[in-house]
Design a protein around this motif. Sequence first.
Motif, short mmCIF file in Angstrom:
data_model
loop_
_atom_site.label_atom_id
_atom_site.label_comp_id
_atom_site.label_asym_id
_atom_site.label_seq_id
_atom_site.Cartn_x
_atom_site.Cartn_y
_atom_site.Cartn_z
N LYS A 120 -36.36 -36.53 -16.16
CA LYS A 120 -35.56 -36.88 -14.99
C LYS A 120 -36.18 -38.05 -14.22
O LYS A 120 -36.46 -39.09 -14.80
N ILE A 121 -36.43 -37.86 -12.93
CA ILE A 121 -36.89 -39.01 -12.12
C ILE A 121 -38.33 -39.41 -12.42
O ILE A 121 -38.80 -40.44 -11.95
N TRP A 122 -39.06 -38.59 -13.21
CA TRP A 122 -40.43 -38.96 -13.58
C TRP A 122 -40.47 -39.88 -14.79
O TRP A 122 -41.51 -40.46 -15.08
N ARG A 123 -39.36 -39.99 -15.51
CA ARG A 123 -39.34 -40.88 -16.67
C ARG A 123 -39.62 -42.32 -16.23
O ARG A 123 -39.09 -42.80 -15.25
N GLY A 124 -40.46 -42.99 -17.00
CA GLY A 124 -40.80 -44.36 -16.66
C GLY A 124 -41.88 -44.46 -15.59
O GLY A 124 -42.28 -45.56 -15.20
N LYS A 125 -42.38 -43.32 -15.12
CA LYS A 125 -43.39 -43.34 -14.06
C LYS A 125 -44.74 -42.79 -14.56
O LYS A 125 -45.58 -42.36 -13.76
N ARG A 126 -44.94 -42.80 -15.88
CA ARG A 126 -46.18 -42.24 -16.43
C ARG A 126 -47.40 -43.01 -15.94
O ARG A 126 -48.41 -42.42 -15.55
N LYS A 127 -47.33 -44.34 -15.97
CA LYS A 127 -48.47 -45.17 -15.54
C LYS A 127 -48.82 -44.86 -14.08
O LYS A 127 -49.99 -44.72 -13.72
N MET A 128 -47.80 -44.73 -13.26
CA MET A 128 -48.02 -44.42 -11.85
C MET A 128 -48.67 -43.04 -11.69
O MET A 128 -49.59 -42.86 -10.89
N LEU A 129 -48.21 -42.07 -12.48
CA LEU A 129 -48.76 -40.72 -12.41
C LEU A 129 -50.21 -40.69 -12.89
O LEU A 129 -51.06 -40.06 -12.26
N VAL A 130 -50.50 -41.37 -14.00
CA VAL A 130 -51.87 -41.42 -14.53
C VAL A 130 -52.81 -42.02 -13.49
O VAL A 130 -53.93 -41.52 -13.27
N GLU A 131 -52.38 -43.09 -12.86
CA GLU A 131 -53.21 -43.74 -11.83
C GLU A 131 -53.40 -42.83 -10.62
O GLU A 131 -54.49 -42.77 -10.04
N TYR A 132 -52.34 -42.13 -10.24
CA TYR A 132 -52.41 -41.20 -9.11
C TYR A 132 -53.40 -40.07 -9.40
O TYR A 132 -54.24 -39.74 -8.56
N LEU A 133 -53.31 -39.49 -10.60
CA LEU A 133 -54.22 -38.41 -10.97
C LEU A 133 -55.67 -38.91 -11.07
O LEU A 133 -56.60 -38.23 -10.63
N ALA A 134 -55.84 -40.10 -11.64
CA ALA A 134 -57.19 -40.68 -11.77
C ALA A 134 -57.82 -40.88 -10.39
O ALA A 134 -59.02 -40.63 -10.19
N LYS A 135 -57.00 -41.33 -9.43
CA LYS A 135 -57.47 -41.54 -8.06
C LYS A 135 -57.96 -40.22 -7.44
O LYS A 135 -58.81 -40.22 -6.56
N ASN A 136 -57.37 -39.13 -7.94
CA ASN A 136 -57.73 -37.81 -7.43
C ASN A 136 -58.69 -37.06 -8.35
O ASN A 136 -58.82 -35.84 -8.27
N GLY A 137 -59.34 -37.81 -9.25
CA GLY A 137 -60.39 -37.24 -10.07
C GLY A 137 -59.96 -36.55 -11.34
O GLY A 137 -60.75 -35.85 -11.96
N VAL A 138 -58.70 -36.73 -11.76
CA VAL A 138 -58.19 -36.08 -12.95
C VAL A 138 -57.90 -37.12 -14.03
O VAL A 138 -57.03 -37.96 -13.87
N ALA A 139 -58.66 -37.07 -15.12
CA ALA A 139 -58.45 -38.01 -16.23
C ALA A 139 -57.53 -37.39 -17.26
O ALA A 139 -57.74 -36.26 -17.69
N CYS A 140 -56.49 -38.11 -17.67
CA CYS A 140 -55.52 -37.63 -18.65
C CYS A 140 -55.54 -38.52 -19.90
O CYS A 140 -56.18 -39.56 -19.92
#
Length: 383
Positions: A298-318
């Motif tokens: 749904k609305i998260w499609r195409g937002k993987r890069k943004m999500l990965v960067e958001y998680l990385a900023k919060n200490g979560v590496a994917c």
Amino acid sequence: MQIKFLDLPAEYNILKPQIDSLISEIVSSGEFIGGKHLQAFEKNFSQFSQTKGCVGVGNGTDALEIAIKALALPEKSEIIVPSNTFFASVESILNAGHRAVLVDCDKDYLIDRQALENAITPNTAAIMPVHLYGRACDMTMVMAMAQKYSLKVIEDCSQAHGAKTLYKNELKSVGSIGDMGCFSFYPGKNLGAYGDGGAIVSNDNRLLEVAREIANHGIRNNTKYAHARIGRNSRLDSMQAGILNIKLARLYEVNASRQACAKMYGEALGGLENIILPKAGDLPANNVWHLYVVRLAKIWRGKRKMLVEYLAKNGVACGVHYPQDLGSLEAILQHPDCRVASNQNAKNFASEILSLPIGEHISREEVAYIAEKLHAFAGELAR
């Protein structure tokens, strides 16, 4: 909180005294190749995988290539392999002198039944099902297809150590159903060495004998200089075999920890409508969760890069496994011995999948933290 995608395995500290003692013993004895540690591991791993025998080799890619060569398939025959897998699956087919036919995966990322049958031609000699992300394929379907068209089966078990599936009303280990099963012991696997390593298992003693000869310069009966065929040098060394033998004793425990971690993710992320969670399988043992791969919807499609960067900023590496399906890779498309029969699902999924941290090192609190950050990301997008 810092949560790495592949963190230091928990058993490193638990097993360190045993492993240090093993290394010291091997260095003192000088028994670096072959010997009792390799024999013990091969025996124990064949029992673990419910097979008649095991041949330790240099790595998982070698295991696949040697297994293919041991089957003595017709020259330049076709081997069907899913488009959604690591490059080594196809690489082994090509390096063994055959043609790779890539087919699509189903919604659970495993080889698709209809795509498989549609790709079979008079030149098809074998199927290579891949037990991906820790989940066992439907081997009843694969073996029925193999029997219908008189095909060999090489199971790629590199990501599924200990996974099981129901076959002929019995719970069977991956690698024990097809003609040969191949494993990788790369350090990040559920059963990982402290370097490269691999193994071939089978219930056919003749195939095991041929595989052992190929892996050891074509030497027959382990008799020095008795070269019966053209082989190669691909041996699991004593150090890695010994370490794997120590770790094998804890593999059920390690897999149970991963299964518990996956269950926690399911409970914590079940309410997020923009994420498609992976299925465990029909039986608890179907999935040993080498990876926990979600799909963005749904609305998260195409937002993987943004999500990965958001998680990385919060200490979560994917991680992303894999950012491009094999059927879309330039190396595949340009190779004369590759044919992409179908790959639409695999192609679509490649841009949507994301691997969250999983392993025996991940605690309940860390899963809760990761889930909290994913819910927070959903909140930010909804603003």
